[in-house]
Design a protein around this motif. Structure first.
Motif, PDB file in Angstrom:
ATOM      1  N   GLN A  52       0.836  -1.209   0.000  1.00  0.00           N
ATOM      2  CA  GLN A  52       0.000   0.000   0.000  1.00  0.00           C
ATOM      3  C   GLN A  52       0.868   1.255   0.000  1.00  0.00           C
ATOM      4  O   GLN A  52       0.496   2.287  -0.529  1.00  0.00           O
ATOM      5  CB  GLN A  52      -0.966  -0.005   1.195  1.00  0.00           C
ATOM      6  CG  GLN A  52      -2.097  -1.023   1.045  1.00  0.00           C
ATOM      7  CD  GLN A  52      -2.783  -0.954  -0.343  1.00  0.00           C
ATOM      8  OE1 GLN A  52      -3.091   0.114  -0.841  1.00  0.00           O
ATOM      9  NE2 GLN A  52      -2.971  -2.113  -0.949  1.00  0.00           N
ATOM     10  N   SER A  56       0.785   1.894  -4.522  1.00  0.00           N
ATOM     11  CA  SER A  56      -0.592   2.423  -4.627  1.00  0.00           C
ATOM     12  C   SER A  56      -0.493   3.920  -4.900  1.00  0.00           C
ATOM     13  O   SER A  56       0.480   4.573  -4.492  1.00  0.00           O
ATOM     14  CB  SER A  56      -1.365   2.182  -3.325  1.00  0.00           C
ATOM     15  OG  SER A  56      -0.970   3.151  -2.354  1.00  0.00           O
ATOM     16  N   TRP A 170      -0.644   0.376 -10.225  1.00  0.00           N
ATOM     17  CA  TRP A 170      -0.632   0.210  -8.771  1.00  0.00           C
ATOM     18  C   TRP A 170      -1.942  -0.371  -8.279  1.00  0.00           C
ATOM     19  O   TRP A 170      -2.956  -0.328  -8.991  1.00  0.00           O
ATOM     20  CB  TRP A 170      -0.365   1.568  -8.116  1.00  0.00           C
ATOM     21  CG  TRP A 170       1.098   1.972  -8.192  1.00  0.00           C
ATOM     22  CD1 TRP A 170       2.173   1.140  -8.194  1.00  0.00           C
ATOM     23  CD2 TRP A 170       1.625   3.300  -8.284  1.00  0.00           C
ATOM     24  NE1 TRP A 170       3.338   1.865  -8.298  1.00  0.00           N
ATOM     25  CE2 TRP A 170       3.030   3.188  -8.319  1.00  0.00           C
ATOM     26  CE3 TRP A 170       1.049   4.571  -8.325  1.00  0.00           C
ATOM     27  CZ2 TRP A 170       3.866   4.294  -8.409  1.00  0.00           C
ATOM     28  CZ3 TRP A 170       1.876   5.684  -8.404  1.00  0.00           C
ATOM     29  CH2 TRP A 170       3.275   5.542  -8.450  1.00  0.00           C
ATOM     30  N   PHE A 171      -1.947  -0.916  -7.099  1.00  0.00           N
ATOM     31  CA  PHE A 171      -3.166  -1.495  -6.533  1.00  0.00           C
ATOM     32  C   PHE A 171      -4.290  -0.458  -6.567  1.00  0.00           C
ATOM     33  O   PHE A 171      -4.069   0.711  -6.257  1.00  0.00           O
ATOM     34  CB  PHE A 171      -2.915  -1.960  -5.091  1.00  0.00           C
ATOM     35  CG  PHE A 171      -2.104  -3.219  -5.026  1.00  0.00           C
ATOM     36  CD1 PHE A 171      -0.772  -3.176  -4.650  1.00  0.00           C
ATOM     37  CD2 PHE A 171      -2.650  -4.441  -5.389  1.00  0.00           C
ATOM     38  CE1 PHE A 171      -0.005  -4.332  -4.607  1.00  0.00           C
ATOM     39  CE2 PHE A 171      -1.900  -5.604  -5.351  1.00  0.00           C
ATOM     40  CZ  PHE A 171      -0.574  -5.546  -4.959  1.00  0.00           C
TER      41      PHE A 171
END
Ligand code: APR
Length: 249
Positions: A52, A56, A170-171
């Motif tokens: 994260q 992210s 990215w997530f």
């Protein structure tokens, strides 16, 4: 290694082959995977770093310097990595368009951002999660290639002065539209789907095997350990390079 005759027959008789690769296909090049498997000795990336924070958009906007440092580290790690037997065997299969008696179409989809498939000779690589050797501007989306000499330089966008970021997905972010369309199409139209070196945990990439299966394709998974994928017809317990080298005719 002994290859099940049914597996070999499926591969040799397939007309339209779609291959989805993950971090495991670069493991034999010395590249760390994101999630380790039981016998793996090397630390996986997400056991050392918080995805994260590092992968992210929120993490990047909160601390761009930290994320840039991480990508500079990853680029330094990757810059001397060479394609392994798996990358080369897949590239050769694509170029020869045949692993048996038939002319085959071979479509390669990768979740990897390391560029090692291209370094191994693959041309039309569908990069679902982008490529670590490219940056783009958050504001005007201008794209910039990064070569090994440019790893350390983090400049603002020369076009508009905006914030530049690595061109990896990215997530929580959408996949590149064209890449996803091409991947869906290749999964819907294949008669054989090979899932190579992926834990099949990250969607939508992990759903491509199900798409393939839903239209009648056979699914073969190549991995040193079984994954949670529930649509596999044949599981090959092997490292990617070992198996793909073995079937090269
Ligand atoms: N050959 C084949 N498979 C291998 C090998 C090898 N030599 N070594 C490890 N593997 C397998 C592991 O067993 C595991 O199932 O590769 C898989 C790697 O899984 P992950 O590390 O989860 O990588 P991946 O599936 O590509 O992750 C998908 O998650 O974090 C995101 O964006 C990132 O693209 C990545 C996505």
């Amino acid at each position: 290694m002994d290859i099940e005759p049914e597996v070999l027959a499926l591969i040799q008789n397939a007309k339209r082959v779609t291959i989805l690769t993950g971090a495991g296909v670069s493991a034999e090049s010395g590249v760390a995977t994101f999630r380790a498997y039981k016998d793996e000795t090397r630390e996986s990336l997400w056991s050392q770093y918080d995805p994260q924070k590092m992968a992210s958009i929120d993490g990047f906007l909160e601390n761009p310097n930290l994320v840039w440092q991480w990508y500079q580290w990853r680029r330094r790690e990757l810059k001397n990595k060479k394609p392994n037997d798996a990358h080369k065997a897949i590239a050769k299969w694509q170029q020869s368009k045949s692993l048996g008696l038939k002319q085959q179409t071979v479509t390669l989809i990768t979740q990897n951002v390391d560029g090692l498939h291209q370094a191994g000779g693959s041309r039309d690589v569908i990069e679902l999660h982008g490529n670590i050797w490219r940056n783009h501007c958050l504001q005007c989306r201008a794209e910039y290639k990064v070569d090994v000499t440019g790893i350390e330089s983090v400049t603002n966008c020369p076009e508009c002065g905006g914030q530049v970021r690595p061109s990896v997905v990215w997530f929580g972010e959408a996949l590149p539209e064209q890449a996803w369309r091409d991947a869906e199409s290749a999964s819907y139209s294949c008669d054989l789907f090979l899932s190579v070196g992926t834990s099949s945990q990250v969607y939508p990439a992990a759903g491509l095997a199900t798409l393939a299966k839903s239209q009648g394709a056979k699914v073969i998974e190549i991995n040193p350990e079984p994954t949670e994928s529930s649509v596999v017809d044949y599981f090959v317990l092997s490292k990617a390079g070992v198996f793909l080298n073995e079937i090269e005719l």
